[in-house]
Design a protein around this motif. Sequence first.
Motif, PDB file in Angstrom:
ATOM      1  N   GLN A 155      39.671   7.534  41.754  1.00 49.27           N
ATOM      2  CA  GLN A 155      39.706   6.156  41.297  1.00 49.27           C
ATOM      3  C   GLN A 155      38.639   5.932  40.230  1.00 49.27           C
ATOM      4  OE1 GLN A 155      39.919   2.811  44.184  1.00 49.27           O
ATOM      5  NE2 GLN A 155      39.542   4.385  45.715  1.00 49.27           N
ATOM      6  N   VAL A 156      38.837   4.897  39.447  1.00 51.01           N
ATOM      7  CA  VAL A 156      37.789   4.420  38.535  1.00 51.01           C
ATOM      8  C   VAL A 156      37.703   2.909  38.658  1.00 51.01           C
ATOM      9  CG1 VAL A 156      37.954   6.313  36.874  1.00 51.01           C
ATOM     10  CG2 VAL A 156      39.431   4.307  36.607  1.00 51.01           C
ATOM     11  N   TRP A 157      36.585   2.364  38.157  1.00 46.51           N
ATOM     12  CA  TRP A 157      36.348   0.928  38.220  1.00 46.51           C
ATOM     13  C   TRP A 157      36.199   0.366  36.818  1.00 46.51           C
ATOM     14  CZ3 TRP A 157      35.348   4.517  41.796  1.00 46.51           C
ATOM     15  CH2 TRP A 157      35.740   4.226  43.108  1.00 46.51           C
ATOM     16  N   ILE A 158      36.059  -0.925  36.716  1.00 50.19           N
ATOM     17  CA  ILE A 158      36.148  -1.607  35.429  1.00 50.19           C
ATOM     18  C   ILE A 158      35.141  -1.074  34.405  1.00 50.19           C
ATOM     19  CG2 ILE A 158      34.642  -3.528  36.134  1.00 50.19           C
ATOM     20  CD1 ILE A 158      36.595  -5.364  34.496  1.00 50.19           C
ATOM     21  N   GLU A 258      48.202  17.479  39.200  1.00 50.93           N
ATOM     22  CA  GLU A 258      47.045  16.953  39.910  1.00 50.93           C
ATOM     23  C   GLU A 258      46.987  15.453  39.612  1.00 50.93           C
ATOM     24  OE1 GLU A 258      44.717  18.385  41.933  1.00 50.93           O
ATOM     25  OE2 GLU A 258      45.969  20.196  41.894  1.00 50.93           O
ATOM     26  N   LEU A 259      46.704  14.656  40.633  1.00 53.15           N
ATOM     27  CA  LEU A 259      46.712  13.219  40.412  1.00 53.15           C
ATOM     28  C   LEU A 259      45.519  12.778  39.563  1.00 53.15           C
ATOM     29  CD1 LEU A 259      47.866  11.660  43.797  1.00 53.15           C
ATOM     30  CD2 LEU A 259      49.170  12.028  41.704  1.00 53.15           C
ATOM     31  N   PRO A 260      45.778  11.979  38.527  1.00 54.72           N
ATOM     32  CA  PRO A 260      44.692  11.409  37.732  1.00 54.72           C
ATOM     33  C   PRO A 260      44.103  10.183  38.427  1.00 54.72           C
ATOM     34  CG  PRO A 260      46.798  10.733  36.837  1.00 54.72           C
ATOM     35  CD  PRO A 260      47.094  11.660  37.991  1.00 54.72           C
ATOM     36  N   ASN A 261      43.221   9.484  37.724  1.00 55.40           N
ATOM     37  CA  ASN A 261      42.530   8.326  38.284  1.00 55.40           C
ATOM     38  C   ASN A 261      43.431   7.092  38.349  1.00 55.40           C
ATOM     39  OD1 ASN A 261      39.592   9.338  38.320  1.00 55.40           O
ATOM     40  ND2 ASN A 261      40.232   9.762  36.222  1.00 55.40           N
ATOM     41  N   LEU A 262      43.238   6.315  39.399  1.00 56.42           N
ATOM     42  CA  LEU A 262      43.873   5.012  39.522  1.00 56.42           C
ATOM     43  C   LEU A 262      42.822   3.926  39.301  1.00 56.42           C
ATOM     44  CD1 LEU A 262      46.179   3.051  40.369  1.00 56.42           C
ATOM     45  CD2 LEU A 262      45.422   3.383  42.744  1.00 56.42           C
ATOM     46  N   TYR A 263      43.127   2.986  38.415  1.00 60.77           N
ATOM     47  CA  TYR A 263      42.283   1.804  38.236  1.00 60.77           C
ATOM     48  C   TYR A 263      42.966   0.657  38.974  1.00 60.77           C
ATOM     49  CZ  TYR A 263      40.215  -2.285  35.895  1.00 60.77           C
ATOM     50  OH  TYR A 263      39.625  -3.495  35.622  1.00 60.77           O
ATOM     51  N   VAL A 264      42.510   0.390  40.186  1.00 54.97           N
ATOM     52  CA  VAL A 264      43.169  -0.590  41.039  1.00 54.97           C
ATOM     53  C   VAL A 264      43.090  -1.994  40.453  1.00 54.97           C
ATOM     54  CG1 VAL A 264      43.161  -1.669  43.320  1.00 54.97           C
ATOM     55  CG2 VAL A 264      42.835   0.800  43.120  1.00 54.97           C
ATOM     56  N   GLY A 265      41.943  -2.352  39.889  1.00 49.75           N
ATOM     57  CA  GLY A 265      41.798  -3.699  39.336  1.00 49.75           C
ATOM     58  C   GLY A 265      42.807  -4.010  38.256  1.00 49.75           C
ATOM     59  N   SER A 266      43.106  -3.023  37.427  1.00 47.89           N
ATOM     60  CA  SER A 266      44.154  -3.096  36.409  1.00 47.89           C
ATOM     61  C   SER A 266      44.022  -4.322  35.496  1.00 47.89           C
ATOM     62  CB  SER A 266      45.527  -3.026  37.074  1.00 47.89           C
ATOM     63  OG  SER A 266      45.780  -1.724  37.560  1.00 47.89           O
TER      64      SER A 266
END
Length: 277
Positions: A155-158, A258-266
Amino acid sequence: MKTNSIINTNELYQISNQSNLRIFDVRTGPNAKEEYQKKHLKNAVFVDLNHHLAEIDDPKDGGRHPLPKFGYFIKTLGRLGIDKDSDVVIYDDKNGANAGARFWWMLKAAGHKKVRVLNGGLQFAESQDYPLASGDESYPETEYISEVHDWQLPQVWIDDVKGAAENPEYLIVDVRESQRYKGITEPIDLVAGHIPSAENFPFSDNLDENGLFKSPEILNEKYTEFFKNRDSNKIIFHCGSGVTACHSLLALDYAGFELPNLYVGSWSEWSRNFDVR
């Protein structure tokens, strides 16, 4: 051995009497529960995106559908009747493009081994005469014993996304439909547009004309060309609120990446924190 992330209707029917099978209906919308009660796949239990799969507070801090606390999610799995040996099959009414894929990602991120999304979702299963039921269903509660204590998928964040938007080594992928990406329309969030430098690969491009996932070979070819040899840790996927992006992550897993990063906040978080007009 890697477990396939997609299951077809005929394959689900073949294992429908399996004692450890757990089927979940994760459709969304204002009348989702009522629609589930009218008609769902036999033995499917309803899962609510807003209640079970998100901890909603202020969209400016985490977006419209931020992940719940990890411990809460683990308790939720037990309440739903899932244990670590459960064979979980998930579907929604949008070809897995909405909360079905989000639930899949969360289970994978919690370390669960056996979890798949039903190819084509509710509509295709119904067209194949899969047995249906009405009313409410449930499984006996369990205690889910997790071997991990936090989300295990990238995951990544803003702040990470802000840095990536200024770094050409990174690829930020917006999976929303092109009209929303281009800022022509915005039916949900307050502001139209997209994150600076983000490129558009709509989630709908993962599907064929029948609403089924394209073959792993076709998906692999399309995404390989799109990624241009970037490592997965320099690729960030997002959507409006961190739900539909999981559909593209599901497609990538199906295609062998391989799964990349998800930015949940989007976009729902980004557009409330930066002046994008």
